[in-house]
Design an enzyme around this catalytic site. Structure first.
Site, PDB file in Angstrom:
ATOM      1  N   CYS A   8       0.731  -1.117  -0.025  1.00  0.00           N
ATOM      2  CA  CYS A   8      -0.105  -0.136  -0.047  1.00  0.00           C
ATOM      3  C   CYS A   8       0.959   1.380  -0.035  1.00  0.00           C
ATOM      4  O   CYS A   8       2.148   1.299  -0.339  1.00  0.00           O
ATOM      5  CB  CYS A   8      -0.779  -0.082   1.117  1.00  0.00           C
ATOM      6  SG  CYS A   8      -0.204   0.219   2.954  1.00  0.00           S
ATOM      7  N   ASN A  11       2.340   1.494   4.467  1.00  0.00           N
ATOM      8  CA  ASN A  11       2.475   0.106   5.200  1.00  0.00           C
ATOM      9  C   ASN A  11       2.146   0.165   6.546  1.00  0.00           C
ATOM     10  O   ASN A  11       3.086  -0.400   7.299  1.00  0.00           O
ATOM     11  CB  ASN A  11       3.992  -0.095   4.742  1.00  0.00           C
ATOM     12  CG  ASN A  11       4.243  -1.724   5.304  1.00  0.00           C
ATOM     13  OD1 ASN A  11       5.331  -1.981   5.755  1.00  0.00           O
ATOM     14  ND2 ASN A  11       3.496  -2.437   5.068  1.00  0.00           N
ATOM     15  N   CYS A  13      -1.346   0.655   7.326  1.00  0.00           N
ATOM     16  CA  CYS A  13      -2.728   0.157   7.415  1.00  0.00           C
ATOM     17  C   CYS A  13      -3.246  -0.797   6.728  1.00  0.00           C
ATOM     18  O   CYS A  13      -3.209  -2.041   7.211  1.00  0.00           O
ATOM     19  CB  CYS A  13      -3.854   1.557   7.062  1.00  0.00           C
ATOM     20  SG  CYS A  13      -3.613   3.029   7.907  1.00  0.00           S
ATOM     21  N   ARG A  14      -3.581  -0.657   5.335  1.00  0.00           N
ATOM     22  CA  ARG A  14      -3.985  -1.649   4.478  1.00  0.00           C
ATOM     23  C   ARG A  14      -3.096  -2.955   4.339  1.00  0.00           C
ATOM     24  O   ARG A  14      -3.390  -3.923   4.469  1.00  0.00           O
ATOM     25  CB  ARG A  14      -4.492  -1.162   3.121  1.00  0.00           C
ATOM     26  CG  ARG A  14      -5.470  -0.137   3.384  1.00  0.00           C
ATOM     27  CD  ARG A  14      -5.607   0.684   2.098  1.00  0.00           C
ATOM     28  NE  ARG A  14      -4.519   1.519   1.957  1.00  0.00           N
ATOM     29  CZ  ARG A  14      -4.379   2.336   0.654  1.00  0.00           C
ATOM     30  NH1 ARG A  14      -5.112   2.172  -0.347  1.00  0.00           N
ATOM     31  NH2 ARG A  14      -3.155   3.147   0.680  1.00  0.00           N
ATOM     32  N   SER A  15      -2.279  -2.602   3.951  1.00  0.00           N
ATOM     33  CA  SER A  15      -0.830  -3.979   3.569  1.00  0.00           C
ATOM     34  C   SER A  15      -0.454  -4.656   4.847  1.00  0.00           C
ATOM     35  O   SER A  15      -0.532  -5.975   4.783  1.00  0.00           O
ATOM     36  CB  SER A  15       0.183  -3.499   2.737  1.00  0.00           C
ATOM     37  OG  SER A  15       1.259  -2.480   3.511  1.00  0.00           O
ATOM     38  N   ASP A 122      -9.657   2.972   0.998  1.00  0.00           N
ATOM     39  CA  ASP A 122      -8.559   3.493   1.659  1.00  0.00           C
ATOM     40  C   ASP A 122      -9.056   4.201   3.139  1.00  0.00           C
ATOM     41  O   ASP A 122     -10.024   5.221   3.108  1.00  0.00           O
ATOM     42  CB  ASP A 122      -7.966   4.573   1.039  1.00  0.00           C
ATOM     43  CG  ASP A 122      -6.548   5.136   1.677  1.00  0.00           C
ATOM     44  OD1 ASP A 122      -6.598   4.794   2.820  1.00  0.00           O
ATOM     45  OD2 ASP A 122      -5.852   5.919   0.929  1.00  0.00           O
TER      46      ASP A 122
HETATM   47  P1  4NP Z   1      -1.669   2.833   4.200  1.00  0.00           P
HETATM   48  O1  4NP Z   1      -2.416   4.120   4.813  1.00  0.00           O
HETATM   49  O2  4NP Z   1      -1.161   3.060   2.879  1.00  0.00           O
HETATM   50  O3  4NP Z   1      -2.856   2.042   3.956  1.00  0.00           O
HETATM   51  O4  4NP Z   1      -0.695   2.404   5.164  1.00  0.00           O
HETATM   52  C1  4NP Z   1      -1.769   5.395   4.638  1.00  0.00           C
HETATM   53  C2  4NP Z   1      -0.679   5.855   5.741  1.00  0.00           C
HETATM   54  C3  4NP Z   1      -0.118   7.034   5.574  1.00  0.00           C
HETATM   55  C4  4NP Z   1      -0.696   7.854   4.637  1.00  0.00           C
HETATM   56  C5  4NP Z   1      -1.850   7.709   3.749  1.00  0.00           C
HETATM   57  C6  4NP Z   1      -2.182   6.444   3.723  1.00  0.00           C
HETATM   58  N1  4NP Z   1      -0.241   9.059   4.796  1.00  0.00           N
HETATM   59  O5  4NP Z   1      -0.550   9.980   3.730  1.00  0.00           O
HETATM   60  O6  4NP Z   1       0.847   9.515   5.476  1.00  0.00           O
END
Ligand code: 4NP
Length: 161
Positions: A8, A11, A13-15, A122
């Protein structure tokens, strides 16, 4: 051995949710020795950070504890994995930039394996971690079904040796 990496943006949340959900699914089916499962971010913005607390709480509510430290994906990680499963179109574009368009045969959106191909929702902006969990769980279950059909011979060999 089948090497699977979930990807993702951050790294956190989703992955990592996908990594832990998939590990839980293969453990349940006693297939954990046949897979090496990891997760990465396309960005280094969260490098070194733990799973985002609301994502971790959602996993625990579904009986899936575990931890992870965020790290950015490199070209070496792409080479070392058989399947790179991204969460959304933006991740796919970032992977295309990293690989220069190569390795396309192993890079897929996770929910492309489902009966309802879509991006994983997301939760970063919506705060809806339940929908993200349900999209990821659907993707992981359908991906595993695909692998079980596609790699039946190899998995059977792993189990007998
Ligand atoms: P992830 O979530 O890609 O699912 O881990 C996010 C984590 C951080 C950010 C965006 C999405 N950010 O903008 O910092």
């Amino acid at each position: 051995m089948i090497n699977v990496a979930f990807v993702c943006l951050g790294n956190i949340c989703r992955s990592p949710m996908a990594e832990l959900i998939f590990k839980d699914l293969i453990k349940e089916r006693k297939l954990d020795l046949s897979f090496r499962v990891s997760s990465f971010g396309t960005s280094d913005c969260e490098e070194g950070n733990s799973i985002y607390p609301p994502a971790k709480r959602t996993l625990i509510m579904h009986g899936i504890p575990g931890s992870h430290v965020a790290k950015q994906i490199s070209l070496k990680d792409v080479k070392n994995n058989d399947y790179i499963l991204v969460m959304d179109s933006s991740n796919l574009l970032d992977m295309l930039r990293l690989t220069g368009g190569n390795y396309g045969e192993k890079i897929f959106k996770l929910c492309s394996f489902t009966h309802r191909p879509r991006d994983v929702a997301d939760p970063w902006y919506t705060r809806d971690f339940e929908t993200a969990f349900s999209d990821i769980e659907d993707g992981c279950k359908c991906f595993l079904e695909y692998i079980l059909k596609e790699k039946a011979e190899a998995l059977d060999y792993d189990r007998r040796h």
